[in-house]
Design an enzyme around this catalytic site. Structure first.
Site, short mmCIF file in Angstrom:
data_model
loop_
_atom_site.label_atom_id
_atom_site.label_comp_id
_atom_site.label_asym_id
_atom_site.label_seq_id
_atom_site.Cartn_x
_atom_site.Cartn_y
_atom_site.Cartn_z
CB SER A 131 -108.99 41.39 -9.15
OG SER A 131 -109.89 40.43 -9.64
CG ASP A 143 -109.37 34.74 -4.99
OD1 ASP A 143 -110.54 34.81 -5.39
OD2 ASP A 143 -108.52 35.60 -5.25
CG HIS A 159 -111.08 38.24 -5.25
ND1 HIS A 159 -109.99 37.76 -5.95
CD2 HIS A 159 -111.55 39.30 -5.95
CE1 HIS A 159 -109.81 38.50 -7.03
NE2 HIS A 159 -110.74 39.46 -7.05
#
Length: 225
Positions: free
Chosen positions: A121, A175, A206
């Protein structure tokens, strides 16, 4: 070279004595260096050389989209739109801190050519922003559930040498944080710049899944020899 007092605090795991290779792994927003440490036994294969895993803690800062709440973050998030999401000054500061950790590995006997830079991320965004400007290529770059920040600026600042670094990207098809299409667009742009990108996606949100870890292990195995 950055002085040791400027170095981020880290969690470290060595798979054997006298590591010859390093995996430097950057966590996501609001987590810390402990977040991915449990992945080591799932990821490492017995035939690999001695590795040092380095999991730094991001600095604590106010995050705009979270009402200014202070948390560990590699940069402030100004907007959910990927084009305006990253605080460029924060990205630059975190890249400098990552480069200082890469320098420390060199001082400990692990050259850049034996270092894999990984991130999830926000951490993956910093990994990519660092990698595309490297003049001394790393062994590889791992970018999970992420995107390339500041693409217009990085298009000007990228180096020719950087494109020799292989890139592993993986993303969840569902996601809600970093849209799948955003990850795909970043992979396509990196390919346009000459990077060899190994792209994987999975029916997940995610997060990271077991199949992804297995694919990453196979990819790392070819990098670590």
């Amino acid at each position: 070279m950055t002085e040791p007092t400027d170095l981020l605090e880290t969690v470290e795991h060595e798979t054997a004595a006298s590591p010859t290779h390093t995996v430097l792994w950057l966590h996501g927003l609001g987590a810390d260096g402990n977040d991915f440490a449990p992945i080591v036994p799932q990821l490492v294969r017995p035939q690999w050389p001695a590795l040092r895993f380095v999991f730094p803690h991001a600095p604590t800062r106010a995050v705009t989209i979270n009402n200014g709440m202070r948390m560990r973050a590699w940069y402030d998030i100004l907007d959910m739109n990927l084009a305006q999401r990253a605080d460029e000054a924060g990205v630059d500061a975190s890249v400098a801190q990552v480069e200082a950790l890469i320098d420390r590995e060199a001082a400990r006997g692990v050259p850049a050519s034996n270092i894999v830079l990984a991130g999830f991320s926000q951490g993956g965004a910093i990994a990519l922003a660092t990698a595309v400007r490297r003049r001394e290529p790393l062994a590889g770059v791992v970018a999970l559930s992420t995107y390339l920040p500041m693409p217009g600026r990085l298009a000007r600042e990228r180096t020719d040498a950087a494109a020799s670094q292989p890139v592993f990207m993986a993303h969840g098809q569902f996601d809600p944080v970093v849209p799948h299409a955003g990850g795909q667009a970043s992979a396509a742009l990196l390919r346009d710049w000459g990077f060899k990108v190994d792209w994987h996606d999975y029916p997940m949100a995610h997060q990271v899944c077991g199949e992804e870890i297995d694919a990453l292990a196979a990819w790392l195995g070819s990098r670590l020899g």
